[in-house]
Structures are given as C-alpha cells and as structure tokens.
Design a protein around this motif. Sequence first.
Motif, PDB file in Angstrom:
ATOM      1  N   PRO A   6       2.064   2.103 -12.778  1.00  0.00           N
ATOM      2  CA  PRO A   6       2.137   2.554 -11.399  1.00  0.00           C
ATOM      3  C   PRO A   6       1.166   3.702 -11.082  1.00  0.00           C
ATOM      4  O   PRO A   6       0.488   4.200 -11.974  1.00  0.00           O
ATOM      5  N   LEU A   7       1.162   4.109  -9.823  1.00  0.00           N
ATOM      6  CA  LEU A   7       0.113   4.977  -9.342  1.00  0.00           C
ATOM      7  C   LEU A   7       0.459   6.462  -9.341  1.00  0.00           C
ATOM      8  O   LEU A   7       0.003   7.211  -8.495  1.00  0.00           O
ATOM      9  N   ARG A   8       1.237   6.838 -10.305  1.00  0.00           N
ATOM     10  CA  ARG A   8       1.614   8.255 -10.360  1.00  0.00           C
ATOM     11  C   ARG A   8       0.385   9.148 -10.479  1.00  0.00           C
ATOM     12  O   ARG A   8       0.344  10.249  -9.972  1.00  0.00           O
ATOM     13  N   GLU A   9      -0.618   8.641 -11.137  1.00  0.00           N
ATOM     14  CA  GLU A   9      -1.812   9.462 -11.381  1.00  0.00           C
ATOM     15  C   GLU A   9      -2.839   9.319 -10.279  1.00  0.00           C
ATOM     16  O   GLU A   9      -4.011   9.637 -10.464  1.00  0.00           O
ATOM     17  N   PHE A  10      -2.394   8.810  -9.127  1.00  0.00           N
ATOM     18  CA  PHE A  10      -3.347   8.519  -8.056  1.00  0.00           C
ATOM     19  C   PHE A  10      -4.270   9.697  -7.738  1.00  0.00           C
ATOM     20  O   PHE A  10      -5.489   9.559  -7.658  1.00  0.00           O
ATOM     21  N   GLN A  11      -3.674  10.851  -7.573  1.00  0.00           N
ATOM     22  CA  GLN A  11      -4.483  12.000  -7.178  1.00  0.00           C
ATOM     23  C   GLN A  11      -5.397  12.501  -8.291  1.00  0.00           C
ATOM     24  O   GLN A  11      -6.406  13.128  -8.030  1.00  0.00           O
ATOM     25  N   THR A  12      -5.027  12.189  -9.507  1.00  0.00           N
ATOM     26  CA  THR A  12      -5.900  12.554 -10.627  1.00  0.00           C
ATOM     27  C   THR A  12      -7.097  11.612 -10.688  1.00  0.00           C
ATOM     28  O   THR A  12      -8.220  12.021 -10.980  1.00  0.00           O
ATOM     29  N   TRP A  84      -6.163   7.354   0.264  1.00  0.00           N
ATOM     30  CA  TRP A  84      -4.808   7.900   0.328  1.00  0.00           C
ATOM     31  C   TRP A  84      -3.950   7.064   1.279  1.00  0.00           C
ATOM     32  O   TRP A  84      -2.795   6.762   0.993  1.00  0.00           O
ATOM     33  N   GLY A  85      -4.550   6.636   2.377  1.00  0.00           N
ATOM     34  CA  GLY A  85      -3.841   5.774   3.329  1.00  0.00           C
ATOM     35  C   GLY A  85      -3.436   4.454   2.695  1.00  0.00           C
ATOM     36  O   GLY A  85      -2.305   3.989   2.847  1.00  0.00           O
ATOM     37  N   ALA A  86      -4.362   3.860   1.939  1.00  0.00           N
ATOM     38  CA  ALA A  86      -4.076   2.587   1.267  1.00  0.00           C
ATOM     39  C   ALA A  86      -2.966   2.777   0.232  1.00  0.00           C
ATOM     40  O   ALA A  86      -2.103   1.913   0.056  1.00  0.00           O
ATOM     41  N   TYR A  87      -2.981   3.919  -0.407  1.00  0.00           N
ATOM     42  CA  TYR A  87      -1.926   4.228  -1.373  1.00  0.00           C
ATOM     43  C   TYR A  87      -0.571   4.291  -0.663  1.00  0.00           C
ATOM     44  O   TYR A  87       0.411   3.709  -1.122  1.00  0.00           O
ATOM     45  N   LEU A  88      -0.545   4.964   0.477  1.00  0.00           N
ATOM     46  CA  LEU A  88       0.717   5.111   1.210  1.00  0.00           C
ATOM     47  C   LEU A  88       1.255   3.767   1.699  1.00  0.00           C
ATOM     48  O   LEU A  88       2.426   3.466   1.518  1.00  0.00           O
ATOM     49  N   VAL A  89       0.396   2.952   2.315  1.00  0.00           N
ATOM     50  CA  VAL A  89       0.923   1.698   2.875  1.00  0.00           C
ATOM     51  C   VAL A  89       1.314   0.692   1.796  1.00  0.00           C
ATOM     52  O   VAL A  89       2.139  -0.175   2.034  1.00  0.00           O
ATOM     53  N   THR A  90       0.731   0.817   0.613  1.00  0.00           N
ATOM     54  CA  THR A  90       1.084  -0.165  -0.417  1.00  0.00           C
ATOM     55  C   THR A  90       2.203   0.308  -1.333  1.00  0.00           C
ATOM     56  O   THR A  90       2.750  -0.485  -2.088  1.00  0.00           O
ATOM     57  N   THR A  91       2.539   1.569  -1.287  1.00  0.00           N
ATOM     58  CA  THR A  91       3.587   2.043  -2.189  1.00  0.00           C
ATOM     59  C   THR A  91       4.816   2.558  -1.464  1.00  0.00           C
ATOM     60  O   THR A  91       5.894   2.603  -2.040  1.00  0.00           O
ATOM     61  N   GLN A  92       4.663   2.982  -0.238  1.00  0.00           N
ATOM     62  CA  GLN A  92       5.824   3.538   0.444  1.00  0.00           C
ATOM     63  C   GLN A  92       6.494   2.499   1.318  1.00  0.00           C
ATOM     64  O   GLN A  92       5.970   1.429   1.555  1.00  0.00           O
ATOM     65  N   THR A  93       7.667   2.860   1.801  1.00  0.00           N
ATOM     66  CA  THR A  93       8.380   1.950   2.666  1.00  0.00           C
ATOM     67  C   THR A  93       7.514   1.608   3.867  1.00  0.00           C
ATOM     68  O   THR A  93       6.932   2.503   4.452  1.00  0.00           O
ATOM     69  N   PRO A  94       7.411   0.335   4.162  1.00  0.00           N
ATOM     70  CA  PRO A  94       6.529  -0.039   5.273  1.00  0.00           C
ATOM     71  C   PRO A  94       7.116   0.335   6.629  1.00  0.00           C
ATOM     72  O   PRO A  94       8.234   0.792   6.717  1.00  0.00           O
ATOM     73  N   GLY A  95       6.316   0.099   7.615  1.00  0.00           N
ATOM     74  CA  GLY A  95       6.795   0.299   8.965  1.00  0.00           C
ATOM     75  C   GLY A  95       6.776   1.746   9.411  1.00  0.00           C
ATOM     76  O   GLY A  95       7.352   2.099  10.426  1.00  0.00           O
ATOM     77  N   ARG A 302       4.614  -6.279  -6.230  1.00  0.00           N
ATOM     78  CA  ARG A 302       5.324  -5.069  -6.645  1.00  0.00           C
ATOM     79  C   ARG A 302       5.049  -4.709  -8.099  1.00  0.00           C
ATOM     80  O   ARG A 302       5.176  -3.548  -8.472  1.00  0.00           O
ATOM     81  N   PHE A 303       4.644  -5.674  -8.894  1.00  0.00           N
ATOM     82  CA  PHE A 303       4.302  -5.362 -10.285  1.00  0.00           C
ATOM     83  C   PHE A 303       2.821  -5.048 -10.449  1.00  0.00           C
ATOM     84  O   PHE A 303       2.372  -4.682 -11.524  1.00  0.00           O
ATOM     85  N   TYR A 304       2.055  -5.256  -9.367  1.00  0.00           N
ATOM     86  CA  TYR A 304       0.599  -5.054  -9.439  1.00  0.00           C
ATOM     87  C   TYR A 304       0.130  -4.188  -8.280  1.00  0.00           C
ATOM     88  O   TYR A 304      -0.595  -4.658  -7.397  1.00  0.00           O
ATOM     89  N   PRO A 305       0.520  -2.921  -8.247  1.00  0.00           N
ATOM     90  CA  PRO A 305       0.191  -2.098  -7.081  1.00  0.00           C
ATOM     91  C   PRO A 305      -1.303  -1.977  -6.819  1.00  0.00           C
ATOM     92  O   PRO A 305      -1.724  -1.855  -5.675  1.00  0.00           O
ATOM     93  N   MET A 306      -2.133  -2.030  -7.864  1.00  0.00           N
ATOM     94  CA  MET A 306      -3.567  -1.896  -7.625  1.00  0.00           C
ATOM     95  C   MET A 306      -4.141  -3.124  -6.924  1.00  0.00           C
ATOM     96  O   MET A 306      -5.125  -3.034  -6.207  1.00  0.00           O
ATOM     97  N   THR A 307      -3.534  -4.280  -7.112  1.00  0.00           N
ATOM     98  CA  THR A 307      -3.989  -5.473  -6.402  1.00  0.00           C
ATOM     99  C   THR A 307      -3.731  -5.311  -4.909  1.00  0.00           C
ATOM    100  O   THR A 307      -4.566  -5.657  -4.075  1.00  0.00           O
ATOM    101  N   ALA A 308      -2.569  -4.775  -4.574  1.00  0.00           N
ATOM    102  CA  ALA A 308      -2.246  -4.523  -3.177  1.00  0.00           C
ATOM    103  C   ALA A 308      -3.201  -3.492  -2.584  1.00  0.00           C
ATOM    104  O   ALA A 308      -3.694  -3.635  -1.476  1.00  0.00           O
ATOM    105  N   PHE A 309      -3.477  -2.482  -3.359  1.00  0.00           N
ATOM    106  CA  PHE A 309      -4.387  -1.407  -2.951  1.00  0.00           C
ATOM    107  C   PHE A 309      -5.775  -1.968  -2.624  1.00  0.00           C
ATOM    108  O   PHE A 309      -6.336  -1.717  -1.559  1.00  0.00           O
TER     109      PHE A 309
END
Length: 337
Positions: A6-12, A84-95, A302-309
């Motif tokens: 998962p993308l915990r290290e996104f900001q790194t 950062w926007g792409a990270y938010l829309v693909t990992t956080q609750t939508p809508g 959901r198992f491939y967050p980078m693909t969604a990103f």
Amino acid sequence: MVFRPPLREFQTVFPDDAACAKYLESVRWPHGFICPKCNTQSQPYRFPSRSSVVLRCRQCKSNASLTAGTVMQATHTPLSVWFWGAYLVTTQTPGQSALQFQRQLGLSRYETAFQILHKLRAGMVRPERDGIGGQYPVEVDECIMGGPTHGEKHWINSKVRVIGAVEVRQREQSEAIAAKFQHHPGGVPIKKLVYAGRLRLRVMDIRGEGSAYTNFVAENIAKGAKVKTAGAQVYRRIKALGYTHEPLELYGDPQKAQRHLPMIHLVFSNLKTWVLGTHHGAIGPQHLQAYLNEYVFRFNRRFYPMTAFDSVLGLAARSASPTYAALYSGEWEHPGL
Ligand SMILES: [Zn+2]
C-alpha cells in the motif's frame, strides 16, 4: 523505482515535483528516453527548474512533454498536486466534495480543485469491457436501493434496482488451511477461505425484464463461466447463452440466499453502507450508475492501488508498455488479448 503497495510511503516516494517528473519519465520511457521526433535514444537535456515537465532531445533540439496524453497535459498545476490528488481519489472514500478536495490539496482556488477532481474521476467511470469469471465462479443477484429507509429521509428518492456480478475466488492453499482447522470446533469460518474477485454493477429499470438480466450476464461475464443465481424466471436463458448455470429457488428465504449467494449479498450490504455513509443518500438516480462505476473501479483495484493511481492520471492508457505498477501487480494484459 519500484513501488510497494500500500501507499503509506507515498510522501516519501513523491516528496516534490521533480520526483513526480522522474516517475512520469520512467513510465513513458522504461528503457530510457527516446525522442518522439527523431527517435534518437540518448540522455535528454533536463531544464534546471525542478517543476519543468519538458525534456529536450540533444540531437534535434525538440522538446518532449512528460504530461502529453495524460490528464495533466497543458495544466499549470504542479505535478505534486496532481499526484497527491490521484492518491486521494484512489485511496480515500469516494464522493468527497471539491471543497474537501481543495482543502486537502491546499489549493487557493476552488475552480482548480473542481477541475482536477473532475478529470481524475473521469478516469474511474469508464466501463470495463472484459468479462469476469473466466477462472472463477460468479454470483449474480439484484438488490433494491432507495426509497424510504427506517421511516427517515429518502436517500435515493425513488427505488432503483441494481444488479451485480462478483467473482468468488478461492484462497491459495485454502484446502490445506481448512484441513488444518477442521479439527478445531469453531475454527476458521468458511467465508474466510474465499474472497471477492472482480465486480460489475448496473442500474436496471425497476420493471426490469428478462432480456435486461440476460444482457447484463452476457455483457459482463466470460462465456462458459459458472454462474450462480436465484431461481427466478429472469435468469432462465443463461444456460442457452453458454454458461454453466446454477439456479436455486430461494423462495425469499434469507438463510437459503445467504448460503447460495453469500458474496454478492456481502457486496450489496457494503455498497448500501457506503452510499448511506458517504453520500448521506444524496445521490440522484440519474447519477447512481456513475457512482457504481467508481465503486467498481476502486473495488476491482483494491489490491493494486498503484494501478488505480496510474489509471486516473491517464498513464496506463497512454503508453503501450506496462507501467511499473501494472507489472508489479501482475495485472498487465497485452492489448488486443
Ligand atoms: Zn530528437
């Protein structure tokens, strides 16, 4: 550069615009820069500005944009904001609203946030065409959404019928696990040995007819797949379409339904919770399909967050070569297959 969801290290991984630019370059030219104009493969000239999205060919001196063909093309918004926007829309609750989005991205203008959100979400509502269930059995059922709930407000003004299909995947070595625990009374519950694979959802006319059901199956499930449904008349043509059909007359018995179609019922239950919780029910029936598509997009990745990103940034569609994330997840499929 290798990403480990998962993308915990996104900001790194993406601390600044330069890091984002480097990622775009590695996705577009995984084997090194090739000039789009003269086809020379060489180290390009890089402009000193850390926010530059342009590389210059040393041979023919023409510029190549890192954002060409992506959702970021020709915008003045920094790459890090898009990422950062792409990270938010693909990992956080939508809508989430554009206003929330604006705050989270720290943008001064609401319009900028609105446009970014709109462009990123457009990448989530494309219908997916390939059929599910090629390797796994599929459960198909319908549910009613909307209408009054608990005597409170109407969360979707009028009732809507939603039909869904979900793959039921077996965990690896689940039989071995089952054998290990079968001696323990009350051991591993059976539902943990299987999990939901890919999902499809469609809004149906509330007076849905048989053809609508069979069309949904034919358009979303791979031919030859094993399909479990209720015993309703609307599903009677499935076998003739080339599926292995397992209907079961449920007579409205919830326990029977739970045993025969547990996975799709779990999906419906979570879907209703999401609509109520995230949107407070405030979805017009005309918008429901777009929300369902977004839900399905996220669910299936959901198992491939980078693909969604990569998808929402328009990186996956642009290049004929697999992105790092697609390679990493094993989801890359050759075009035309
Ligand atoms: Zn060149």
